[in-house]
Enzyme design. Sequence first.
Site, PDB file in Angstrom:
ATOM      1  N   CYS A  26       0.802  -1.256  -0.043  1.00 14.86           N
ATOM      2  CA  CYS A  26       0.040  -0.080   0.100  1.00 14.86           C
ATOM      3  C   CYS A  26       0.858   1.310  -0.089  1.00 14.86           C
ATOM      4  O   CYS A  26       1.911   1.259   0.390  1.00 14.86           O
ATOM      5  CB  CYS A  26      -0.982  -0.004   1.283  1.00 14.86           C
ATOM      6  SG  CYS A  26      -1.987  -1.345   1.365  1.00 14.86           S
ATOM      7  N   ASN A 127      -1.322   1.492   5.480  1.00 13.18           N
ATOM      8  CA  ASN A 127      -0.333   0.535   4.825  1.00 13.18           C
ATOM      9  C   ASN A 127       0.297  -0.194   5.995  1.00 13.18           C
ATOM     10  O   ASN A 127       0.905   0.450   6.947  1.00 13.18           O
ATOM     11  CB  ASN A 127       0.941   1.537   4.297  1.00 13.18           C
ATOM     12  CG  ASN A 127       2.262   0.924   3.990  1.00 13.18           C
ATOM     13  OD1 ASN A 127       3.182   1.475   4.012  1.00 13.18           O
ATOM     14  ND2 ASN A 127       1.944  -0.337   3.526  1.00 13.18           N
ATOM     15  N   GLY A 128       0.403  -1.543   5.630  1.00 12.82           N
ATOM     16  CA  GLY A 128       0.856  -2.307   6.813  1.00 12.82           C
ATOM     17  C   GLY A 128       0.013  -3.457   7.214  1.00 12.82           C
ATOM     18  O   GLY A 128      -0.763  -3.913   6.124  1.00 12.82           O
TER      19      GLY A 128
END
Length: 495
Positions: A26, A127-128
Amino acid sequence: MSMKRTSKRMMATTDPFDDDKLKEECGIFGIFGHPDAAAMTALGLHALQHRGQASVGVVSFDGRQFHQHRALGLVGDNLNSEEVIAKLPGSSAIGHVRYATQGATVLRNVQPLFAHLQQGGFAVGHNGNITNAVALRERLKRRGSLFQSTTDTEVIVHLIATSDYGTLIERIVEALRQIEGAYSLIAVSEEAVIGVRDPLGVRPLVLGRTRDGENILTSESCALDIIDAEFVRDVEPGELVILDAAGVRALKPFPPMRRRFCIFEYVYFARPDSKVEGHSVYAVRKRIGAELAREAPVEADVVIPVPDSGVPAAIGYASEAGIPFELGIIRNHYVGRTFIEPSDQIRHLGVKLKHNVNRTFIEGKRVVLVDDSIVRGTTSRKIVEMVRHAGAREVHMRVSSPPTTHSCFYGIDTPERAELLAARLDVEGMAKLIGVDSLAFISIDGLYRAVDGVARDKRQPQFCDACFSGDYPTPLTDREGGEKTPQLSLLAEIT
Ligand code: SF4
């Protein structure tokens, strides 16, 4: 990201000729107070396209209402017209690009996710990967939360929605305190754009500013360059940053921890023109190549990168070793990710459709091939075969990361451990399978030295390097609790 792991099949359908790399999942972007917030966000996401190609989403707020555009596919195919941007009015906006995971390339999983909270409208993307998302989801479901998607991001939304705290920021903090794993998060509310980086700072997040003073939060500095904005600083691990009418406010609501930034961002994920955690990614990659040349020298006539990500490390290797550097493999950039559904016959051609050899620089030569990683080894094998077929006298492979022996659970798409070549074979066995005369990987200490100047502190590593060491910096609650790949939704997914 999705709460399921990626299968080989799924990766093949999205990018059939490059399925032997770890995939970033992402990229995020958010801007406050800009008259063309959505257009700026679209441009930022365009620069972050390498971090995710399966879907794109933007949510804007015009002071009265939120607007969203979420779609499957690339930024350029979806945010490419005035008409689309005109439907995203407002001076604050956030956006997200995402890579595909199994069973999850569906519109309901495309971020940012929007929700009506007690405090008003709210959209969030991250993101992650949350490593206790399944356990949290089960707890929330027992308390009555109704899930619409199968992404771990929605767990964050429900934790915020069900919090007893009064303000949105307090609720966000309470929600994130329950989360394990790695995340950089971006959100938009009626008052602000908010960014948070997890307490270990595994995933990147930077703060920037346009020439007119509007503030930005985004994954990488290359997303600032595209809109002529300046890099201000990295968001600190565990920091929550609020962009609102008062400017920029930063809070540190989590107990401080030693930072563990993802070292693979330097090797492969981040764009070489980005600056992350104070280092130019391109310069670090060259230093990794030079370190590799010192650790694993070889008599050779030419150094050739496996394009494109192997290029800076190959330049560093060649210059340190005093061996000529040549672009001996040329990549066809026009083999699209939406190329025809690959039949077995076309899949077999795979590498040749994407790469071709520059025979003049290979024939009769002792070649050093430099690549950034070996995941399953399938692409390496085909590239070596191609180079040998072009008449190379010897082929030596040098890899600018240590052997990838473990899966990543922090937002990077990795095959299961059993599929990782380095988890199954030693270096000699890998060399034999790939078909090279010699194979060497940079050591973990060498990689650390190239990034930061000092070797790995074994007791307190300075980076996350779990995919090379198996030393995971957070608990893997879902994994260890046997929550492997549960069926998260009974609703059939229409792609
Ligand atoms: S496991 Fe590897 S890819 Fe994943 S965050 Fe850690 S260093 Fe990065």
